[in-house]
Design a protein around this motif. Structure first.
Motif, PDB file in Angstrom:
ATOM      1  N   ALA A 128      -4.673   5.582   2.884  1.00  0.00           N
ATOM      2  CA  ALA A 128      -4.098   4.462   3.317  1.00  0.00           C
ATOM      3  C   ALA A 128      -4.664   3.231   2.459  1.00  0.00           C
ATOM      4  O   ALA A 128      -3.980   2.430   1.672  1.00  0.00           O
ATOM      5  N   ARG A 129      -6.022   3.495   2.157  1.00  0.00           N
ATOM      6  CA  ARG A 129      -6.804   2.381   1.269  1.00  0.00           C
ATOM      7  C   ARG A 129      -6.244   2.564  -0.255  1.00  0.00           C
ATOM      8  O   ARG A 129      -5.921   1.740  -0.832  1.00  0.00           O
ATOM      9  N   GLU A 130      -6.039   3.997  -0.487  1.00  0.00           N
ATOM     10  CA  GLU A 130      -5.678   4.190  -1.869  1.00  0.00           C
ATOM     11  C   GLU A 130      -4.284   3.861  -2.302  1.00  0.00           C
ATOM     12  O   GLU A 130      -4.061   3.291  -3.270  1.00  0.00           O
ATOM     13  N   ARG A 131      -3.277   4.032  -1.103  1.00  0.00           N
ATOM     14  CA  ARG A 131      -2.092   3.505  -1.408  1.00  0.00           C
ATOM     15  C   ARG A 131      -1.851   2.008  -1.659  1.00  0.00           C
ATOM     16  O   ARG A 131      -1.194   1.574  -2.375  1.00  0.00           O
ATOM     17  N   ALA A 132      -2.558   1.360  -0.778  1.00  0.00           N
ATOM     18  CA  ALA A 132      -2.582  -0.230  -0.791  1.00  0.00           C
ATOM     19  C   ALA A 132      -3.236  -0.650  -2.040  1.00  0.00           C
ATOM     20  O   ALA A 132      -2.604  -1.636  -2.594  1.00  0.00           O
ATOM     21  N   GLU A 133      -4.264  -0.216  -2.732  1.00  0.00           N
ATOM     22  CA  GLU A 133      -4.669  -0.459  -3.870  1.00  0.00           C
ATOM     23  C   GLU A 133      -3.923  -0.238  -5.140  1.00  0.00           C
ATOM     24  O   GLU A 133      -4.089  -0.847  -6.211  1.00  0.00           O
ATOM     25  N   ARG A 134      -2.994   1.025  -4.882  1.00  0.00           N
ATOM     26  CA  ARG A 134      -2.037   1.259  -6.108  1.00  0.00           C
ATOM     27  C   ARG A 134      -1.175   0.283  -6.062  1.00  0.00           C
ATOM     28  O   ARG A 134      -0.538   0.132  -7.266  1.00  0.00           O
ATOM     29  N   TYR A 135      -0.891  -0.145  -5.203  1.00  0.00           N
ATOM     30  CA  TYR A 135       0.472  -1.107  -5.028  1.00  0.00           C
ATOM     31  C   TYR A 135       0.087  -2.623  -5.139  1.00  0.00           C
ATOM     32  O   TYR A 135       1.175  -3.396  -5.033  1.00  0.00           O
ATOM     33  N   ALA A 136      -1.295  -2.907  -5.175  1.00  0.00           N
ATOM     34  CA  ALA A 136      -1.557  -4.249  -5.043  1.00  0.00           C
ATOM     35  C   ALA A 136      -1.318  -4.791  -6.346  1.00  0.00           C
ATOM     36  O   ALA A 136      -1.246  -4.117  -7.479  1.00  0.00           O
ATOM     37  N   PRO A 137      -0.683  -6.165  -6.395  1.00  0.00           N
ATOM     38  CA  PRO A 137      -0.245  -6.658  -7.559  1.00  0.00           C
ATOM     39  C   PRO A 137      -1.351  -6.813  -8.587  1.00  0.00           C
ATOM     40  O   PRO A 137      -0.964  -6.661  -9.630  1.00  0.00           O
ATOM     41  N   VAL A 138      -2.656  -7.202  -8.502  1.00  0.00           N
ATOM     42  CA  VAL A 138      -3.715  -7.210  -9.317  1.00  0.00           C
ATOM     43  C   VAL A 138      -4.903  -6.218  -8.783  1.00  0.00           C
ATOM     44  O   VAL A 138      -5.603  -6.538  -8.234  1.00  0.00           O
ATOM     45  N   PRO A 139      -4.613  -4.763  -9.019  1.00  0.00           N
ATOM     46  CA  PRO A 139      -5.439  -4.040  -8.548  1.00  0.00           C
ATOM     47  C   PRO A 139      -6.706  -4.069  -9.022  1.00  0.00           C
ATOM     48  O   PRO A 139      -6.800  -4.079 -10.526  1.00  0.00           O
ATOM     49  N   ALA A 140      -7.916  -4.096  -8.423  1.00  0.00           N
ATOM     50  CA  ALA A 140      -9.321  -4.202  -8.813  1.00  0.00           C
ATOM     51  C   ALA A 140      -9.823  -2.706  -9.009  1.00  0.00           C
ATOM     52  O   ALA A 140      -9.517  -1.869  -8.202  1.00  0.00           O
ATOM     53  N   PRO A 141     -10.624  -2.146  -9.837  1.00  0.00           N
ATOM     54  CA  PRO A 141     -11.094  -0.794  -9.973  1.00  0.00           C
ATOM     55  C   PRO A 141     -11.881  -0.682  -8.321  1.00  0.00           C
ATOM     56  O   PRO A 141     -12.906  -1.325  -8.343  1.00  0.00           O
ATOM     57  N   ARG A 179      -9.313  11.527  10.623  1.00  0.00           N
ATOM     58  CA  ARG A 179      -9.155  10.226  10.610  1.00  0.00           C
ATOM     59  C   ARG A 179      -9.649   9.424   9.312  1.00  0.00           C
ATOM     60  O   ARG A 179      -8.977   8.301   8.639  1.00  0.00           O
ATOM     61  N   LEU A 180     -10.811   9.776   9.140  1.00  0.00           N
ATOM     62  CA  LEU A 180     -11.289   9.042   7.522  1.00  0.00           C
ATOM     63  C   LEU A 180     -10.598   9.458   6.276  1.00  0.00           C
ATOM     64  O   LEU A 180     -10.153   8.514   5.390  1.00  0.00           O
ATOM     65  N   VAL A 181      -9.971  10.717   6.284  1.00  0.00           N
ATOM     66  CA  VAL A 181      -9.025  11.153   5.141  1.00  0.00           C
ATOM     67  C   VAL A 181      -7.753  10.146   5.091  1.00  0.00           C
ATOM     68  O   VAL A 181      -7.567   9.626   4.139  1.00  0.00           O
TER      69      VAL A 181
END
Length: 212
Positions: free
Chosen positions: A89-102, A82-84
């Motif tokens: 999911a978090r990595e995908r959300a950050e990848r496609y965020a309009p202004v991704p933060a490190p 479940r953690l993986v």
């Protein structure tokens, strides 16, 4: 004397039969150490809470699949998977965020960055392993995280990652081989190419039999 405490197998049989009270007792028994272990691998408390909740939702739905005995290893396999899923999911959300933060490094990334040599006693400079791991493919990094950081067996890693045991073994061997190659290249990059030896300029030659 009070009634003897139910073991994990008995609780899971009761959960499989739809006993919510048995699920609550199982949660009280195991949620604490699961949360601690998840927190070591993920610094975000909200993600840890969601993963813990999803873990026991999965237990409620699949308690009948447990084969008996203590449930610790089985529960951790569910929680790790479940953690993986949550981290992906978090990595995908950050990848496609309009202004991704490190993204902040996860706990497991910090552990991997500080690991000493995976194949021998020779220590490595801090950070080299993390840099070398960044040059591996994501499927190889996943296998190293499961087998090195989480300490899972081949069978548990296969369950965690949803791949055959043979694939875990082959990827682990390939990951270690590529990791050694990457580390060797890093060492070479730090040293740099050898500098050519300086040669003194040649003196101008005078023509034979006369002056310049």
């Amino acid at each position: 004397m009070g009634a003897p405490e139910e073991n994990d197998a008995a609780l899971l049989r009761a959960v499989a039969a739809g006993d919510q009270a048995a699920l609550a007792r199982l949660y009280d028994r195991h949620a604490g150490w699961l949360q601690v272990r998840l927190t070591r691998r993920c610094p975000d408390p909200e993600t840890v809470r969601e993963v813990l909740q999803d873990t026991f939702v999965t237990v409620w739905r699949s308690a009948g699949a447990h084969r008996g005995g203590e449930a610790g290893g089985w529960l951790w396999t569910i929680a790790a998977r479940r953690l993986v899923d949550a981290l992906r999911a978090r990595e995908r959300a950050e990848r496609y965020a309009p202004v991704p933060a490190p993204p902040a490094p996860s706990a497991e990334d910090c552990v991997l960055d500080g690991l000493d040599g995976l194949d021998g006693p020779d220590g490595l400079e801090y950070g080299d392993v993390g840099t070398a791991l960044g040059r591996l493919g994501p499927e190889l990094r996943e296998v190293l995280r499961a087998t090195v950081v989480d300490g899972l067996t081949t069978r548990e890693a296969a369950t965690l990652l949803g791949i055959p045991e043979g694939t875990v073994k082959s990827r682990a061997l390939r990951a270690r081989r590529e990791l050694r190659t990457a580390l060797a290249r890093l060492a070479g990059e730090r040293v740099g190419p050898p500098r050519p030896l300086a040669t003194p300029p040649s003196s101008p030659r005078r023509p034979l039999g006369g002056t310049a």
